[in-house]
Design an enzyme around this catalytic site. Structure first.
Site, PDB file in Angstrom:
ATOM      1  N   SER A  51       0.863  -1.188   0.000  1.00 36.00           N
ATOM      2  CA  SER A  51       0.000   0.000   0.000  1.00 36.00           C
ATOM      3  C   SER A  51       0.891   1.228   0.000  1.00 36.00           C
ATOM      4  O   SER A  51       2.001   1.208   0.555  1.00 36.00           O
ATOM      5  CB  SER A  51      -0.889   0.018   1.249  1.00 36.00           C
ATOM      6  OG  SER A  51      -1.504   1.288   1.415  1.00 36.00           O
ATOM      7  N   TYR A  81      -1.039   0.006  10.404  1.00 36.67           N
ATOM      8  CA  TYR A  81      -1.125  -0.479   9.020  1.00 36.67           C
ATOM      9  C   TYR A  81       0.054   0.000   8.189  1.00 36.67           C
ATOM     10  O   TYR A  81       0.676  -0.788   7.455  1.00 36.67           O
ATOM     11  CB  TYR A  81      -2.441  -0.016   8.411  1.00 36.67           C
ATOM     12  CG  TYR A  81      -2.691  -0.452   6.989  1.00 36.67           C
ATOM     13  CD1 TYR A  81      -2.958  -1.786   6.688  1.00 36.67           C
ATOM     14  CD2 TYR A  81      -2.684   0.468   5.943  1.00 36.67           C
ATOM     15  CE1 TYR A  81      -3.217  -2.180   5.376  1.00 36.67           C
ATOM     16  CE2 TYR A  81      -2.945   0.081   4.641  1.00 36.67           C
ATOM     17  CZ  TYR A  81      -3.203  -1.242   4.353  1.00 36.67           C
ATOM     18  OH  TYR A  81      -3.458  -1.633   3.065  1.00 36.67           O
TER      19      TYR A  81
END
Length: 267
Positions: free
Chosen positions: A143, A156
């Site tokens: 990501s 995250y």
């Protein structure tokens, strides 16, 4: 060069929705023999049925939680027992969380790292011998949160940063064995992860996507197919000398106001 996976076995984790579903369908269209992994059995079997319709090749559907050693071991064993080989491993399964250091607890940290880092590490470890045999390759799904700093993206962003470096380290280790390792780093992508994380209704989620598009230099959010196309490209012989790369597919978001956008997502 035409892309054909008709003689290849491809394992896609997190295949029951979003990027994983799009990736599974594209590999199915290209003739791959698929091992599909997910936690939602109903969704996973629906995706497997869609894949079978593409070329008549029935996927192996494995219901497993890759945040557990048992789930990882089952995935590796069932795939190799069923197909006897593995050519491509797509580590796509992942979870997220909205929190920051002033609000977080260790349970949240452990949950995210257990799936996004430990599960990938363990599954790759178990399947490397099979990939060495076939001179196969690995594509990890990361990501832009790995490199874009935004308040609220703990843990995250940390997990995806670890995944990027894992990609580079394992690529260097396995290159002499003929095994390539790369990662795709999506920007804002239509999927289920934000809805799960935020609890948005469909209407709220669509409004969030529209707002997100305004922060993206190319003016569009990514679809699952955009990410799937890059995954397949990296997994194919068209990328035969590409290894250790992290390819962003984000419409230029990382160069725009990505930090502000991700921070707004956290509110």
């Amino acid at each position: 060069m035409n892309v054909d996976f008709s003689d290849k076995v491809v394992l896609v984790t997190g295949a029951s929705a979003g990027i994983g579903e799009s990736t599974a369908l594209l590999f199915a269209k290209l003739g791959a023999k698929l091992s599909l992994v997910g936690r939602n059995e109903a969704n996973l079997r629906a995706v497997a049925a869609k894949c079978e319709k593409q070329k008549g090749v029935k996927p192996l559907a494995i219901v497993a939680d890759l945040g557990t050693d048992e789930g990882v071991e089952k995935t590796a064993k069932d795939t190799l027992d069923h197909f006897g080989r593995l050519d491509v491993l797509v580590n796509n399964a992942g979870i997220s969380a909205r929190t920051c250091i002033q609000l977080t607890d260790m349970a949240t940290f452990d949950e995210v790292f257990r799936v996004d880092v430990r599960g990938v590490y363990n599954l790759t470890r178990l399947l490397v011998p099979a990939l060495v045999e076939t001179k196969g390759n690995i594509v990890n799904v990361s990501s832009i949160s790995a490199t874009v700093v935004a308040v609220g993206s703990l843990p995250y962003g940390m997990a995806k940063a670890a995944l990027d470096h894992f990609t580079r380290l394992v690529a260097l280790e396995l290159a002499p064995k003929g095994v390539r390792v790369n990662a795709v780093s999506p920007g804002v992508t239509v999927s289920t992860i934000v809805k799960r994380m935020t609890g948005y209704t469909e209407e709220e989620y669509q409004a969030w996507l529209s707002a997100a598009a305004t922060a993206i230099p190319m003016g569009q959010v990514c679809e699952g197919d955009d990410i799937a196309n890059m995954i397949v490209h990296l997994a194919s012989e068209n990328s035969r000398l590409v290894t250790g790369t992290v390819v962003e597919v984000d419409g230029g978001l990382r160069y725009g106001s990505a930090g502000n956008l991700l921070a707004r997502q956290m509110k």
